[in-house]
Design a protein around this motif. Structure first.
Motif, PDB file in Angstrom:
ATOM      1  N   LYS A 141       0.829  -1.205   0.000  1.00 24.19           N
ATOM      2  CA  LYS A 141       0.000   0.000   0.000  1.00 24.19           C
ATOM      3  C   LYS A 141       0.869   1.262   0.000  1.00 24.19           C
ATOM      4  CE  LYS A 141      -3.993  -2.088   2.317  1.00 24.19           C
ATOM      5  NZ  LYS A 141      -4.845  -2.080   3.531  1.00 24.19           N
ATOM      6  N   LYS A 142       1.978   1.186   0.723  1.00 20.23           N
ATOM      7  CA  LYS A 142       2.842   2.354   0.830  1.00 20.23           C
ATOM      8  C   LYS A 142       3.536   2.678  -0.491  1.00 20.23           C
ATOM      9  CE  LYS A 142       6.731   4.212   3.493  1.00 20.23           C
ATOM     10  NZ  LYS A 142       7.697   3.951   4.588  1.00 20.23           N
ATOM     11  N   TYR A 143       4.021   1.633  -1.184  1.00 17.43           N
ATOM     12  CA  TYR A 143       4.799   1.851  -2.413  1.00 17.43           C
ATOM     13  C   TYR A 143       4.017   1.533  -3.685  1.00 17.43           C
ATOM     14  CZ  TYR A 143       8.807   2.292   0.676  1.00 17.43           C
ATOM     15  OH  TYR A 143       9.673   2.700   1.662  1.00 17.43           O
ATOM     16  N   HIS A 144       2.729   1.224  -3.544  1.00 11.39           N
ATOM     17  CA  HIS A 144       1.848   0.961  -4.695  1.00 11.39           C
ATOM     18  C   HIS A 144       2.422  -0.142  -5.585  1.00 11.39           C
ATOM     19  CE1 HIS A 144       0.183   5.343  -4.280  1.00 11.39           C
ATOM     20  NE2 HIS A 144      -0.177   4.551  -3.292  1.00 11.39           N
ATOM     21  N   CYS A 145       2.651  -1.307  -4.994  1.00 12.75           N
ATOM     22  CA  CYS A 145       3.191  -2.436  -5.731  1.00 12.75           C
ATOM     23  C   CYS A 145       2.467  -3.705  -5.306  1.00 12.75           C
ATOM     24  CB  CYS A 145       4.693  -2.578  -5.510  1.00 12.75           C
ATOM     25  SG  CYS A 145       5.164  -2.777  -3.768  1.00 12.75           S
ATOM     26  N   CYS A 146       2.702  -4.798  -6.048  1.00 12.27           N
ATOM     27  CA  CYS A 146       2.003  -6.049  -5.772  1.00 12.27           C
ATOM     28  C   CYS A 146       2.951  -7.229  -5.944  1.00 12.27           C
ATOM     29  CB  CYS A 146       0.807  -6.191  -6.707  1.00 12.27           C
ATOM     30  SG  CYS A 146      -0.152  -7.701  -6.446  1.00 12.27           S
ATOM     31  N   GLY A 147       3.043  -8.079  -4.933  1.00 13.86           N
ATOM     32  CA  GLY A 147       3.910  -9.249  -5.018  1.00 13.86           C
ATOM     33  C   GLY A 147       5.380  -8.885  -5.068  1.00 13.86           C
ATOM     34  N   LEU A 148       6.213  -9.894  -5.317  1.00 16.26           N
ATOM     35  CA  LEU A 148       7.648  -9.664  -5.352  1.00 16.26           C
ATOM     36  C   LEU A 148       8.262  -9.869  -6.739  1.00 16.26           C
ATOM     37  CD1 LEU A 148       8.733 -11.274  -1.988  1.00 16.26           C
ATOM     38  CD2 LEU A 148       9.237  -8.939  -2.693  1.00 16.26           C
ATOM     39  N   GLN A 149       7.805 -10.904  -7.439  1.00 11.79           N
ATOM     40  CA  GLN A 149       8.381 -11.198  -8.753  1.00 11.79           C
ATOM     41  C   GLN A 149       7.324 -11.232  -9.851  1.00 11.79           C
ATOM     42  OE1 GLN A 149      10.355 -14.905  -7.510  1.00 11.79           O
ATOM     43  NE2 GLN A 149      12.321 -13.942  -7.941  1.00 11.79           N
ATOM     44  N   ASN A 150       6.220 -11.911  -9.578  1.00  9.64           N
ATOM     45  CA  ASN A 150       5.184 -12.108 -10.600  1.00  9.64           C
ATOM     46  C   ASN A 150       3.852 -11.486 -10.204  1.00  9.64           C
ATOM     47  OD1 ASN A 150       6.932 -13.792 -12.258  1.00  9.64           O
ATOM     48  ND2 ASN A 150       6.662 -15.336 -10.667  1.00  9.64           N
ATOM     49  N   GLY A 151       3.912 -10.390  -9.473  1.00  7.19           N
ATOM     50  CA  GLY A 151       2.690  -9.685  -9.112  1.00  7.19           C
ATOM     51  C   GLY A 151       1.754 -10.502  -8.245  1.00  7.19           C
ATOM     52  N   PRO A 152       0.449 -10.516  -8.541  1.00  9.43           N
ATOM     53  CA  PRO A 152      -0.536 -11.199  -7.708  1.00  9.43           C
ATOM     54  C   PRO A 152      -0.341 -12.711  -7.631  1.00  9.43           C
ATOM     55  CG  PRO A 152      -1.503 -10.509  -9.790  1.00  9.43           C
ATOM     56  CD  PRO A 152      -0.173  -9.853  -9.700  1.00  9.43           C
ATOM     57  N   GLU A 153       0.350 -13.290  -8.627  1.00  8.79           N
ATOM     58  CA  GLU A 153       0.594 -14.731  -8.616  1.00  8.79           C
ATOM     59  C   GLU A 153       1.464 -15.150  -7.430  1.00  8.79           C
ATOM     60  OE1 GLU A 153       2.197 -15.895 -12.350  1.00  8.79           O
ATOM     61  OE2 GLU A 153       0.539 -15.055 -13.526  1.00  8.79           O
ATOM     62  N   ASP A 175      -1.283   3.987 -15.054  1.00 12.73           N
ATOM     63  CA  ASP A 175       0.115   3.569 -14.974  1.00 12.73           C
ATOM     64  C   ASP A 175       0.394   2.827 -13.677  1.00 12.73           C
ATOM     65  OD1 ASP A 175       0.586   4.757 -17.396  1.00 12.73           O
ATOM     66  OD2 ASP A 175       1.305   6.649 -16.516  1.00 12.73           O
ATOM     67  N   VAL A 176      -0.450   3.055 -12.679  1.00 11.32           N
ATOM     68  CA  VAL A 176      -0.261   2.445 -11.362  1.00 11.32           C
ATOM     69  C   VAL A 176      -1.115   1.193 -11.208  1.00 11.32           C
ATOM     70  CG1 VAL A 176      -0.438   2.817  -8.868  1.00 11.32           C
ATOM     71  CG2 VAL A 176       0.274   4.694 -10.352  1.00 11.32           C
ATOM     72  N   CYS A 177      -2.316   1.204 -11.755  1.00 11.83           N
ATOM     73  CA  CYS A 177      -3.275   0.119 -11.540  1.00 11.83           C
ATOM     74  C   CYS A 177      -3.600  -0.629 -12.827  1.00 11.83           C
ATOM     75  CB  CYS A 177      -4.573   0.666 -10.950  1.00 11.83           C
ATOM     76  SG  CYS A 177      -4.326   1.577  -9.410  1.00 11.83           S
ATOM     77  N   MET A 178      -4.059  -1.871 -12.660  1.00 16.58           N
ATOM     78  CA  MET A 178      -4.525  -2.666 -13.793  1.00 16.58           C
ATOM     79  C   MET A 178      -5.648  -3.585 -13.329  1.00 16.58           C
ATOM     80  SD  MET A 178      -1.602  -5.592 -14.279  1.00 16.58           S
ATOM     81  CE  MET A 178      -1.310  -6.857 -13.024  1.00 16.58           C
ATOM     82  N   ASN A 179      -6.420  -4.072 -14.275  1.00 11.31           N
ATOM     83  CA  ASN A 179      -7.525  -4.974 -13.966  1.00 11.31           C
ATOM     84  C   ASN A 179      -7.035  -6.413 -14.013  1.00 11.31           C
ATOM     85  OD1 ASN A 179      -9.921  -6.588 -14.081  1.00 11.31           O
ATOM     86  ND2 ASN A 179     -11.051  -4.752 -14.674  1.00 11.31           N
ATOM     87  N   TYR A 180      -7.225  -7.142 -12.922  1.00  7.37           N
ATOM     88  CA  TYR A 180      -6.787  -8.539 -12.831  1.00  7.37           C
ATOM     89  C   TYR A 180      -7.860  -9.341 -12.107  1.00  7.37           C
ATOM     90  CZ  TYR A 180      -3.930 -12.626 -11.664  1.00  7.37           C
ATOM     91  OH  TYR A 180      -3.444 -13.917 -11.529  1.00  7.37           O
ATOM     92  N   LYS A 181      -8.475 -10.272 -12.828  1.00  9.04           N
ATOM     93  CA  LYS A 181      -9.549 -11.099 -12.267  1.00  9.04           C
ATOM     94  C   LYS A 181     -10.653 -10.239 -11.656  1.00  9.04           C
ATOM     95  CE  LYS A 181      -6.773 -15.236 -11.372  1.00  9.04           C
ATOM     96  NZ  LYS A 181      -6.332 -16.234 -10.350  1.00  9.04           N
ATOM     97  N   ASN A 182     -11.070  -9.243 -12.435  1.00 10.67           N
ATOM     98  CA  ASN A 182     -12.155  -8.340 -12.027  1.00 10.67           C
ATOM     99  C   ASN A 182     -11.833  -7.540 -10.762  1.00 10.67           C
ATOM    100  OD1 ASN A 182     -13.813  -9.189 -14.194  1.00 10.67           O
ATOM    101  ND2 ASN A 182     -14.475 -10.985 -12.991  1.00 10.67           N
ATOM    102  N   TYR A 186      -2.333  -3.154  -8.035  1.00  3.39           N
ATOM    103  CA  TYR A 186      -1.150  -2.391  -8.435  1.00  3.39           C
ATOM    104  C   TYR A 186      -0.407  -3.123  -9.541  1.00  3.39           C
ATOM    105  CZ  TYR A 186      -2.014   0.296  -4.210  1.00  3.39           C
ATOM    106  OH  TYR A 186      -2.587   1.078  -3.251  1.00  3.39           O
ATOM    107  N   ARG A 187       0.085  -2.368 -10.505  1.00  2.18           N
ATOM    108  CA  ARG A 187       0.675  -2.939 -11.713  1.00  2.18           C
ATOM    109  C   ARG A 187       2.095  -3.467 -11.482  1.00  2.18           C
ATOM    110  NH1 ARG A 187      -0.621  -2.255 -17.040  1.00  2.18           N
ATOM    111  NH2 ARG A 187      -2.216  -0.719 -16.462  1.00  2.18           N
ATOM    112  N   LYS A 188       2.933  -2.722 -10.797  1.00  4.00           N
ATOM    113  CA  LYS A 188       4.345  -3.089 -10.642  1.00  4.00           C
ATOM    114  C   LYS A 188       4.545  -4.054  -9.473  1.00  4.00           C
ATOM    115  CE  LYS A 188       6.398   1.093 -12.614  1.00  4.00           C
ATOM    116  NZ  LYS A 188       7.339   2.206 -12.394  1.00  4.00           N
ATOM    117  N   SER A 189       5.575  -4.898  -9.602  1.00  6.20           N
ATOM    118  CA  SER A 189       5.935  -5.791  -8.502  1.00  6.20           C
ATOM    119  C   SER A 189       6.851  -5.059  -7.526  1.00  6.20           C
ATOM    120  CB  SER A 189       6.643  -7.036  -9.034  1.00  6.20           C
ATOM    121  OG  SER A 189       7.914  -6.695  -9.567  1.00  6.20           O
TER     122      SER A 189
END
Length: 233
Positions: A141-153, A175-182, A186-189
């Motif tokens: 939440k602080k750095y607007h990122c998701c996961g470590l290597q492969n995002g939400p996976e 540029d920050v967000c994307m749609n994934y499984k509805n 956050y887009r970046k890892s």
């Protein structure tokens, strides 16, 4: 016989006096942080860094003292000790830089291995890493990122169980967000952002190290010149 240059003598004294003052400031602040941190139960990894600063401050103080006394008293012994100590520090800096360049692939491999181990912790469903997962969500939440290597996976089954994982506040493609499984996430890892921060800090560290090397070389030249002038006096 040739005399000792007063200009160089007092320039050497002023340079080392400022050097000594910097060492006192670093040492004093580091000791204060160390004592207050130990009382408040600060993490040992942070205190280890503070201990290193204490050592650096003490070394700078000793070098500054040797340089000041050697210049004022025209002591060849103190000037030689100052020269040798400064030369050793310079050699260690150069060695560290060379080793860093040579073993860069190994360092990156270790970093990637650490990320892989952390991914296993994120995917755990046993509750063993619950505290780690909660702290990592705060980092996301602080750095607007998701996961470590492969995002939400990287979250595995936990991503479907917890709806707030990687949740983007904008709730629209950007540029920050994307749609994934509805869900908008956050887009970046986080691993990508961490690596970028490391590279940015390395540039700063290299700049500081280069500046220190220039100062150290000047200190070596001044101390040896003064040493030789005293010998010819």
């Amino acid at each position: 016989m040739a005399g000792v240059s007063r200009c160089m003598k007092y320039s050497m004294f002023i340079f080392n006096f400022l050097f000594w003052v910097c060492g006192c400031i670093i040492l004093g602040i580091s000791i204060w942080i160390r004592v207050s941190g130990a009382q408040q139960g600060v993490d040992n990894s942070i205190l280890a860094g503070v201990n290193l600063l204490i050592a650096v401050g003490a070394i700078i103080m000793i070098l500054g003292f040797l340089g000041c006394c050697g210049a004022v008293k025209e002591s060849r012994c103190m000037l030689m000790l100052f020269f040798v100590a400064l030369l050793l520090i310079l050699i260690l800096q150069v060695t560290g830089g060379v080793l860093g360049a040579v073993y860069k692939p190994q360092v990156e491999a270790i970093f990637n291995y650490t990320l892989s181990e952390s991914v296993h912790a994120l995917q755990s469903t046993t509750g063993e890493y619950k505290e780690y997962q909660e702290e990592f969500q705060k980092l996301e939440k602080k750095y607007h990122c998701c996961g470590l290597q492969n995002g939400p996976e990287d979250w595995g089954e936990n991503f479907n169980k917890k709806k707030d994982i990687c949740q983007c506040e904008l709730e629209k493609p950007s540029d920050v967000c994307m749609n994934y499984k509805n869900r908008y996430i956050y887009r970046k890892s986080c691993g990508e952002l961490i690596m970028q921060q490391i590279k940015d800090h390395l540039v700063i560290i290299m700049g500081i190290a280069f500046g220190l090397a220039v100062v150290e070389i000047l200190g070596l030249v001044f101390s040896m010149t003064l040493y030789c002038q005293i010998g010819r006096k």
